[in-house]
Design an enzyme around this catalytic site. Structure first.
Site, PDB file in Angstrom:
ATOM      1  N   CYS A 211     -19.330  -6.602   3.823  1.00 60.35           N
ATOM      2  CA  CYS A 211     -18.644  -5.369   4.217  1.00 60.35           C
ATOM      3  C   CYS A 211     -17.329  -5.338   3.456  1.00 60.35           C
ATOM      4  CB  CYS A 211     -18.381  -5.395   5.732  1.00 60.35           C
ATOM      5  SG  CYS A 211     -17.423  -3.985   6.333  1.00 60.35           S
TER       6      CYS A 211
ATOM      7  N   CYS B  62     -16.388  -9.682   5.843  1.00 58.70           N
ATOM      8  CA  CYS B  62     -15.719  -8.414   5.531  1.00 58.70           C
ATOM      9  C   CYS B  62     -14.500  -8.695   4.653  1.00 58.70           C
ATOM     10  CB  CYS B  62     -15.249  -7.731   6.810  1.00 58.70           C
ATOM     11  SG  CYS B  62     -16.547  -7.556   8.037  1.00 58.70           S
TER      12      CYS B  62
ATOM     13  N   CYS C  99       0.430   4.858   6.960  1.00 59.65           N
ATOM     14  CA  CYS C  99      -0.172   4.682   8.293  1.00 59.65           C
ATOM     15  C   CYS C  99       0.852   3.975   9.206  1.00 59.65           C
ATOM     16  CB  CYS C  99      -1.454   3.876   8.174  1.00 59.65           C
ATOM     17  SG  CYS C  99      -2.557   4.509   6.887  1.00 59.65           S
TER      18      CYS C  99
ATOM     19  N   CYS D 244       0.846  -1.204   0.000  1.00 56.89           N
ATOM     20  CA  CYS D 244       0.000   0.000   0.000  1.00 56.89           C
ATOM     21  C   CYS D 244       0.881   1.254   0.000  1.00 56.89           C
ATOM     22  CB  CYS D 244      -0.915   0.000   1.223  1.00 56.89           C
ATOM     23  SG  CYS D 244      -1.990   1.450   1.285  1.00 56.89           S
TER      24      CYS D 244
ATOM     25  N   ARG E 178     -17.658  -3.042  18.141  1.00 57.78           N
ATOM     26  CA  ARG E 178     -16.901  -4.266  17.864  1.00 57.78           C
ATOM     27  C   ARG E 178     -15.534  -4.274  18.540  1.00 57.78           C
ATOM     28  NH1 ARG E 178     -16.365  -5.110  12.026  1.00 57.78           N
ATOM     29  NH2 ARG E 178     -18.508  -5.761  12.216  1.00 57.78           N
TER      30      ARG E 178
ATOM     31  N   CYS F  24     -19.389   1.605   8.729  1.00 54.58           N
ATOM     32  CA  CYS F  24     -18.628   0.965   9.801  1.00 54.58           C
ATOM     33  C   CYS F  24     -17.402   1.848  10.013  1.00 54.58           C
ATOM     34  CB  CYS F  24     -18.223  -0.445   9.370  1.00 54.58           C
ATOM     35  SG  CYS F  24     -17.065  -1.253  10.501  1.00 54.58           S
TER      36      CYS F  24
ATOM     37  N   CYS G 214       0.631   0.271  10.333  1.00 53.72           N
ATOM     38  CA  CYS G 214       0.186  -0.763   9.391  1.00 53.72           C
ATOM     39  C   CYS G 214       1.326  -1.517   8.739  1.00 53.72           C
ATOM     40  CB  CYS G 214      -0.693  -0.130   8.326  1.00 53.72           C
ATOM     41  SG  CYS G 214      -1.352  -1.357   7.192  1.00 53.72           S
TER      42      CYS G 214
HETATM   43  S1  SF4 Z   1      -4.072   1.143   6.987  1.00 53.68           S
HETATM   44 FE1  SF4 Z   1      -2.494   0.063   5.787  1.00 53.68          FE
HETATM   45  S2  SF4 Z   1      -3.579  -0.740   4.018  1.00 53.68           S
HETATM   46 FE2  SF4 Z   1      -4.892   0.852   4.913  1.00 53.68          FE
HETATM   47  S3  SF4 Z   1      -4.334   2.758   3.838  1.00 53.68           S
HETATM   48 FE3  SF4 Z   1      -3.035   2.671   5.671  1.00 53.68          FE
HETATM   49  S4  SF4 Z   1      -1.139   1.654   4.964  1.00 53.68           S
HETATM   50 FE4  SF4 Z   1      -2.726   1.244   3.416  1.00 53.68          FE
END
Ligand code: SF4
Length: 336
Positions: free
Chosen positions: A151, A120, A80, A76, A283, A211, A83
């Site tokens: 979802c 999901c 984040c 990705c 949740r 959600c 992540c």
């Molecule tokens: S949480 Fe992870 S998968 Fe989702 S946008 Fe951020 S880096 Fe990408």
């Protein structure tokens, strides 16, 4: 003073922060200070109030179970900090292309056979391209045809994409606010908190249930947590489903060694979510695998009534299914 009724009542144009009104009027809004006041209540008073609210709106012995499958993993472009799927961090998570529709359907059948009622599907994208969205809509149609609620979590949506998901029969779109708007840029810099809200607005406008929840343990303060809960509660209406995650520090991510949130603080957040969003499914999400049975029971008492019932949460581990079965037996909980 009985803090269970005297604090944290929502304001209306006609009511002050000191109001003792115990119920939320349709136009009421929660201020951050009011939610923070909930956090500051003696724990037993807070739990009592949250559980009372829970009983008034749900069967307290029923817990909804959802399965979660990563349909496109890793790589990705977003940053984040929590992540493991971000391409910017050196983690153990590999990259897997978008799954074939038939493979997703066979996983959904397995989840249904194990007792999940919602399936999901998560993809690690900034947002889906049109061709990718077409494949996902096919997945939604086929999973829905199995009799499961659907979802998806696909990142940010462009104009018109939510409508296509709705046409395919999508029930819920997951898009977490993650954390307080004021703390957001400490965790994520590649998109803004307001971008999250735009996608949530598009989802809602298309008639899909929302959600949306957040993550604890990002280094945020209690005030930030209260602000996040207030923001969710003040959505009109609040999200139908509110996942509360406890950070699973993933090796290789900037937050791998982040300080853990105290268990009681986590329970207080569940309780605050229940009180401020009485009709939403709250949740218990990531981090459940490291919670004791007693801690989970306290979260259910505080108003959590939904869990992920699968052995993996995208890339993080979850409780094994047998452990869930045993816990439900011990607590006399009914899976729905
Ligand atoms: S949480 Fe992870 S998968 Fe989702 S946008 Fe951020 S880096 Fe990408």
């Amino acid at each position: 003073m009985n803090t269970s009724t005297a604090v944290a009542s929502p304001t209306t144009p006609a009511a002050s922060a000191g109001s003792v009104a115990a119920t939320k009027k349709p136009d009421a809004r929660w201020t951050v200070s009011q939610v923070e006041a909930l956090y500051q209540m003696p724990l037993m008073d807070l739990l009592f109030r949250a559980h009372q609210t829970h009983r008034e709106n749900f069967d307290p012995n029923e817990v909804q179970r959802s399965a979660l499958l990563s349909i496109k993993t890793g790589g990705c472009p977003e940053d984040c900090s929590y992540c493991t799927q971000s391409a910017r961090y050196k983690t153990d998570t590999g990259r897997e292309a978008l799954m074939q529709v038939e493979d997703v359907v066979s996983r959904a059948k397995e989840a249904k056979a194990r007792g999940s009622t919602r399936f999901c599907m998560g993809a690690a994208w900034r947002g889906p391209k049109e061709k990718e969205l077409e494949v996902v809509t096919q997945m939604i149609r086929e999973v829905k045809a199995l009799g499961l609620e659907t979802c998806v979590t696909l990142g940010m949506l462009k104009d018109g994409q939510a409508g296509k998901l709705k046409e395919a029969g999508l029930d819920y779109y997951n898009h977490n606010v993650d954390t307080d708007a004021e703390f957001y840029d400490k965790v994520i810099t590649t998109h803004k908190h307001s971008d999250r809200l735009d996608t949530i607005a598009q989802v809602r406008a298309a008639g899909i249930k929302v959600c949306s929840g957040g993550i604890l343990g990002l280094g945020e303060s209690r005030r930030n947590r209260a602000a996040m809960v207030a923001q969710l509660a003040n959505m009109n209406p609040p999200p139908d489903s509110v996942p509360i995650n406890n950070l699973v520090g993933m090796p290789g991510t900037p937050l791998a060694a982040a300080e853990k949130v105290d268990n009681f603080e986590f329970v207080r957040t569940i309780a605050a979510a229940r009180i401020t969003m009485p009709k939403s499914w709250v949740r218990l999400s990531a981090g459940r695998d490291v919670m004791s049975e007693e801690m989970q029971a306290m979260c259910f008492f505080a108003g959590a009534n939904s869990i992920f019932y699968c052995d993996k949460l995208l890339t993080a581990s979850n409780l094994d299914l047998n452990a869930d079965h045993v816990l439900f037996e011990k607590l006399g909980l009914k899976a729905i």
